[in-house]
Design a protein around this motif. Structure first.
Motif, mmCIF file in Angstrom:
data_model
loop_
_atom_site.group_PDB
_atom_site.id
_atom_site.type_symbol
_atom_site.label_atom_id
_atom_site.label_comp_id
_atom_site.label_asym_id
_atom_site.label_seq_id
_atom_site.Cartn_x
_atom_site.Cartn_y
_atom_site.Cartn_z
ATOM 1 N N ARG A 84 0.840 -1.212 0.000
ATOM 2 C CA ARG A 84 0.000 0.000 0.000
ATOM 3 C C ARG A 84 0.867 1.251 0.000
ATOM 4 O O ARG A 84 0.561 2.230 -0.691
ATOM 5 C CB ARG A 84 -0.930 -0.010 1.209
ATOM 6 N N ARG A 85 1.955 1.214 0.804
ATOM 7 C CA ARG A 85 2.839 2.373 0.846
ATOM 8 C C ARG A 85 3.503 2.597 -0.505
ATOM 9 O O ARG A 85 3.612 3.741 -0.976
ATOM 10 C CB ARG A 85 3.896 2.159 1.929
ATOM 11 N N ALA A 86 3.948 1.498 -1.146
ATOM 12 C CA ALA A 86 4.576 1.636 -2.463
ATOM 13 C C ALA A 86 3.580 2.172 -3.489
ATOM 14 O O ALA A 86 3.922 3.023 -4.318
ATOM 15 C CB ALA A 86 5.135 0.285 -2.918
ATOM 16 N N ALA A 87 2.325 1.674 -3.404
ATOM 17 C CA ALA A 87 1.304 2.177 -4.322
ATOM 18 C C ALA A 87 1.024 3.651 -4.072
ATOM 19 O O ALA A 87 0.850 4.436 -5.016
ATOM 20 C CB ALA A 87 0.022 1.359 -4.178
ATOM 21 N N ALA A 88 1.002 4.048 -2.793
ATOM 22 C CA ALA A 88 0.771 5.461 -2.464
ATOM 23 C C ALA A 88 1.921 6.324 -2.971
ATOM 24 O O ALA A 88 1.710 7.428 -3.489
ATOM 25 C CB ALA A 88 0.603 5.628 -0.959
ATOM 26 N N GLU A 89 3.160 5.825 -2.836
ATOM 27 C CA GLU A 89 4.312 6.590 -3.327
ATOM 28 C C GLU A 89 4.273 6.714 -4.845
ATOM 29 O O GLU A 89 4.593 7.768 -5.390
ATOM 30 C CB GLU A 89 5.600 5.925 -2.863
ATOM 31 N N ARG A 90 3.892 5.614 -5.521
ATOM 32 C CA ARG A 90 3.762 5.705 -6.981
ATOM 33 C C ARG A 90 2.689 6.700 -7.368
ATOM 34 O O ARG A 90 2.856 7.482 -8.319
ATOM 35 C CB ARG A 90 3.436 4.322 -7.565
ATOM 36 N N ALA A 91 1.577 6.689 -6.621
ATOM 37 C CA ALA A 91 0.508 7.638 -6.912
ATOM 38 C C ALA A 91 0.971 9.070 -6.680
ATOM 39 O O ALA A 91 0.641 9.973 -7.462
ATOM 40 C CB ALA A 91 -0.718 7.320 -6.045
ATOM 41 N N GLN A 92 1.742 9.288 -5.608
ATOM 42 C CA GLN A 92 2.256 10.631 -5.337
ATOM 43 C C GLN A 92 3.202 11.092 -6.440
ATOM 44 O O GLN A 92 3.150 12.248 -6.869
ATOM 45 C CB GLN A 92 2.949 10.654 -3.985
ATOM 46 N N ARG A 93 4.061 10.161 -6.887
ATOM 47 C CA ARG A 93 4.969 10.530 -7.995
ATOM 48 C C ARG A 93 4.180 10.852 -9.252
ATOM 49 O O ARG A 93 4.525 11.792 -9.981
ATOM 50 C CB ARG A 93 5.948 9.382 -8.269
ATOM 51 N N GLU A 94 3.119 10.078 -9.494
ATOM 52 C CA GLU A 94 2.294 10.339 -10.675
ATOM 53 C C GLU A 94 1.582 11.685 -10.552
ATOM 54 O O GLU A 94 1.473 12.425 -11.535
ATOM 55 C CB GLU A 94 1.276 9.211 -10.850
ATOM 56 N N ARG A 123 2.661 14.261 -8.787
ATOM 57 C CA ARG A 123 3.677 15.311 -8.989
ATOM 58 C C ARG A 123 4.006 15.473 -10.463
ATOM 59 O O ARG A 123 4.148 16.600 -10.952
ATOM 60 C CB ARG A 123 4.933 14.975 -8.190
ATOM 61 N N ARG A 124 4.142 14.323 -11.153
ATOM 62 C CA ARG A 124 4.440 14.411 -12.588
ATOM 63 C C ARG A 124 3.295 15.102 -13.335
ATOM 64 O O ARG A 124 3.527 15.939 -14.220
ATOM 65 C CB ARG A 124 4.652 13.007 -13.147
ATOM 66 N N ARG A 174 1.157 17.216 -12.050
ATOM 67 C CA ARG A 174 1.152 18.636 -11.701
ATOM 68 C C ARG A 174 2.198 19.403 -12.496
ATOM 69 O O ARG A 174 1.939 20.520 -12.963
ATOM 70 C CB ARG A 174 1.397 18.797 -10.206
ATOM 71 N N GLU A 175 3.385 18.795 -12.635
ATOM 72 C CA GLU A 175 4.420 19.462 -13.425
ATOM 73 C C GLU A 175 3.971 19.602 -14.879
ATOM 74 O O GLU A 175 4.213 20.628 -15.512
ATOM 75 C CB GLU A 175 5.722 18.659 -13.343
ATOM 76 N N HIS A 176 3.306 18.542 -15.372
ATOM 77 C CA HIS A 176 2.817 18.603 -16.751
ATOM 78 C C HIS A 176 1.770 19.702 -16.904
ATOM 79 O O HIS A 176 1.806 20.479 -17.860
ATOM 80 C CB HIS A 176 2.227 17.249 -17.132
ATOM 81 N N VAL A 177 0.838 19.739 -15.938
ATOM 82 C CA VAL A 177 -0.208 20.767 -15.990
ATOM 83 C C VAL A 177 0.400 22.162 -15.871
ATOM 84 O O VAL A 177 -0.027 23.102 -16.559
ATOM 85 C CB VAL A 177 -1.253 20.521 -14.877
ATOM 86 N N LYS A 178 1.407 22.284 -14.979
ATOM 87 C CA LYS A 178 2.053 23.582 -14.822
ATOM 88 C C LYS A 178 2.715 24.028 -16.117
ATOM 89 O O LYS A 178 2.583 25.172 -16.557
ATOM 90 C CB LYS A 178 3.089 23.503 -13.693
ATOM 91 N N THR A 179 3.440 23.083 -16.752
ATOM 92 C CA THR A 179 4.094 23.402 -18.018
ATOM 93 C C THR A 179 3.059 23.734 -19.087
ATOM 94 O O THR A 179 3.207 24.692 -19.852
ATOM 95 C CB THR A 179 4.955 22.212 -18.471
#
Length: 596
Positions: free
Chosen positions: A301-311, A313-314, A316-321
């Protein structure tokens, strides 16, 4: 981790354990811990003679758990005919008084049939346990048993962990209320996937709890692993953490933790929290006591949550760009108005509401440009969303800006704009209003390519401008070679012409005719509510008020409103606007280029 590094880590763990065993043996030798008991001597205390053997009843009452002594009535065929309770101990009496106060299960005085007193017990595993204990002369249980007994308050459900053991010619039935041992040792461990074990570092002995083998994926009949065996079983990436934990516990006498993975358990992750076991202050660590918990699900669950957080963030960066690109495009493609309209006695303002789902920009575009013979005013909507729509609307806007310098009438400009869209691809469709204002006659000539008709606000009333002959033309990019016709509308001083995109009025599943009526009503109500004064700021305030009245949470597209107001003096040569729906045709003066 490389194989060589893993072998080094495993060797370090085993040497740490061997060295600790040597310390324990040396300590035991120095302190005579391994010596046998001292022989008989004059200082040995004598044991007083026994005063008398206890009775069977006294022995039963000494039991901390409820107990019944059972005698069996055996038939001629060797089968059990009845089971008779001859004695109950004090704990059994206390249990009945506690669970069934005032109930039918009174204190028994003398032998009584077990199933006559407790009929529901006959439908439990107890009769079979009694039969096996009698025939095999082997203790049976413990086994969880549930039965029901009546009471003044209603049926009472009883739960116990029952044992039946041979006792001379009779049988001894004992039970632990609530099968607490089973719940604590098995069910609770299974629920939380936790067990414990204690390793003796002097002889590699292991004392595990229930569930130890299951948690580590070991066979039930296999040998218990020593710490050295465990180190040789875990995956290579677990060895450094296991070594650090053992170093802290064995040498520094501190509680420590690590995580290990066993390759044969579907990559199950086990968390070990260990503490040192001492038998004397200042002595060596004699054992390692550890609690083991299966944390596989938690880690996943923690690994899935970290993957979701990275996704996230990615994304958000895409939307920001995307937003930065969209903002730059909006500033380039949808600039602010300057003083071009004022040259011809006009005011112009625009209110743009982007689709928030598409990074703040969409397919709406507009253009107001001063030309040698008048003013170009256009508003369009490129189909689609996001940067794809932005790219198309930018092409159309810049294409129109260039074509306008040919000084051709608006119908020709619209025809060329359609050819540009058709050449761009089958998905490049758009709607547009292309208009030219001719100040010498105060006329607005305009074409429609599948777009909502402009609206004229005059004296507080809002009416759509009559469409060109033949009705609105096809949207841009649908069919090459499409011809467009223009409509003419005289503009009086104080008139406001509103051009808007359908995103301002259109709602999912709505009727376009109702959308138009809704816009006309809102335009008139907003005019009466704001009563715009002569300044451009007042015109913009009116446009803002109108958009706010029409906008809402269910809008699914970007929305644009362009407001054009004539401020110059009334021209006597104006031609009155007539409605084509009444069968009349508006009289048009000659076009500036000499065509009708």
């Amino acid at each position: 981790m490389s194989d060589a590094r893993a072998r080094l880590e495993l060797g370090a763990i085993r040497e740490l354990l061997r060295a600790q065993r040597r310390r324990i043996r040396s300590y035991a030798q120095d302190h005579h811990i391994h010596h046998p008991a001292a022989p008989d001597g004059p200082g040995r205390p004598t044991v007083p003679p026994a005063a008398g053997a206890p009775t069977g009843r006294e022995l039963l009452d000494a039991f901390p758990v409820p107990a019944l002594l059972l005698a069996l009535d055996i038939g001629d065929d060797g089968q059990i005919v009845d089971t008779v309770c001859t004695v109950q101990n004090a704990a059994a009496v206390a249990y009945v008084d506690e669970r069934l106060p005032g109930g039918p299960a009174r204190r028994w005085s003398g032998p009584v049939s077990l199933y006559e007193r407790l009929p529901s017990l006959y439908r439990t595993p107890v009769p079979e346990m009694i039969s096996r204990a009698h025939h095999d002369r082997v203790a049976q249980g413990p086994e969880a048993v549930e039965w029901v007994i009546g009471s003044p308050a209603g049926p009472v459900r009883l739960i116990a962990e029952v044992r039946v053991s041979p006792c001379g010619d009779q049988l001894l039935l004992t039970w632990e209320p609530g099968h607490r041992a089973h719940m604590a040792a098995a069910a609770a461990q299974r629920l939380v996937r936790t067990c414990w074990a204690e390793w003796n570092l002097g002889d590699d002995g292991v004392e595990p709890s229930r569930g130890f083998r299951r948690l580590l994926g070991l066979a039930e009949d296999g040998p218990l692993p020593t710490l050295s065996d465990l180190a040789g079983t875990v995956t290579a990436d677990s060895l450094p953490g296991l070594y650090r934990m053992l170093y802290e516990v064995v040498l520094r006498k501190r509680t420590s933790s690590c995580s290990v993975r066993l390759p044969g358990t579907l990559h199950r992750i086990t968390r070990m929290t260990a503490e040192p076991v001492l038998i004397a202050p200042g002595g060596p660590v004699w054992g390692v006591r550890a609690v083991l918990t299966d944390v596989t699900a938690e880690r996943r669950r923690r690994a899935a949550a970290e993957r979701a957080q990275r996704e996230v963030r990615r994304h958000r960066e895409h939307v920001k760009t995307l937003g930065e690109v969209a903002e730059a495009l909006r500033e380039a493609v949808l600039p602010h108005f300057h003083d071009e309209p004022a040259t011809y006695g006009l005011q112009a303002t625009v209110v743009y509401r982007p689709d928030a789902r598409e990074a703040g920009v969409g397919g709406d575009w507009y253009k107001v440009r001063k030309l040698p013979d008048g003013l170009l005013v256009a508003l369009g909507d490129a189909r689609g969303h996001g940067l794809t729509a932005v790219t198309l609307m930018a092409k159309l806007r810049w294409a129109l800006a260039g074509l306008a310098y040919t000084e051709q009438p608006v119908e020709q400009l619209t025809h060329w704009l359609n050819e540009t869209a058709c050449a761009d691809g089958i998905e490049s469709t758009a709607t547009a209003i292309v208009a030219g204002y001719h100040p010498e006659r105060s006329l607005l000539r305009w074409t429609c390519a599948g777009h909502p008709s402009p609206v004229l606000v005059r004296d507080g009333r809002a009416t759509p401008l009559p469409p060109p002959a033949g009705g609105p033309g096809l949207p841009l990019g649908v069919l090459p070679g499409t011809a467009y016709t223009a409509a003419v509308a005289p503009i009086r001083a104080g008139d406001i012409v509103l051009m808007y995109s359908d995103g301002l009025t259109e709602r999912r599943g709505s009727d376009p005719d109702l959308d138009t009526l809704r816009f006309l009503e809102a335009a008139a109500l907003s005019f009466r509510a704001t009563a715009p004064g002569p300044g451009r700021d007042e015109l913009h305030r009116y446009a803002e008020h109108l958009v706010a009245r029409l906008d809402g949470p269910h809008r699914s597209d970007d929305a644009t409103l362009l407001a054009l107001r004539r401020t110059g003096p009334h021209d006597e040569r104006e031609t009155p606007v007539t409605s084509r729906s009444r069968g009349t045709v508006a009289r048009r003066p000659p076009d500036p280029d000499g065509t009708s």
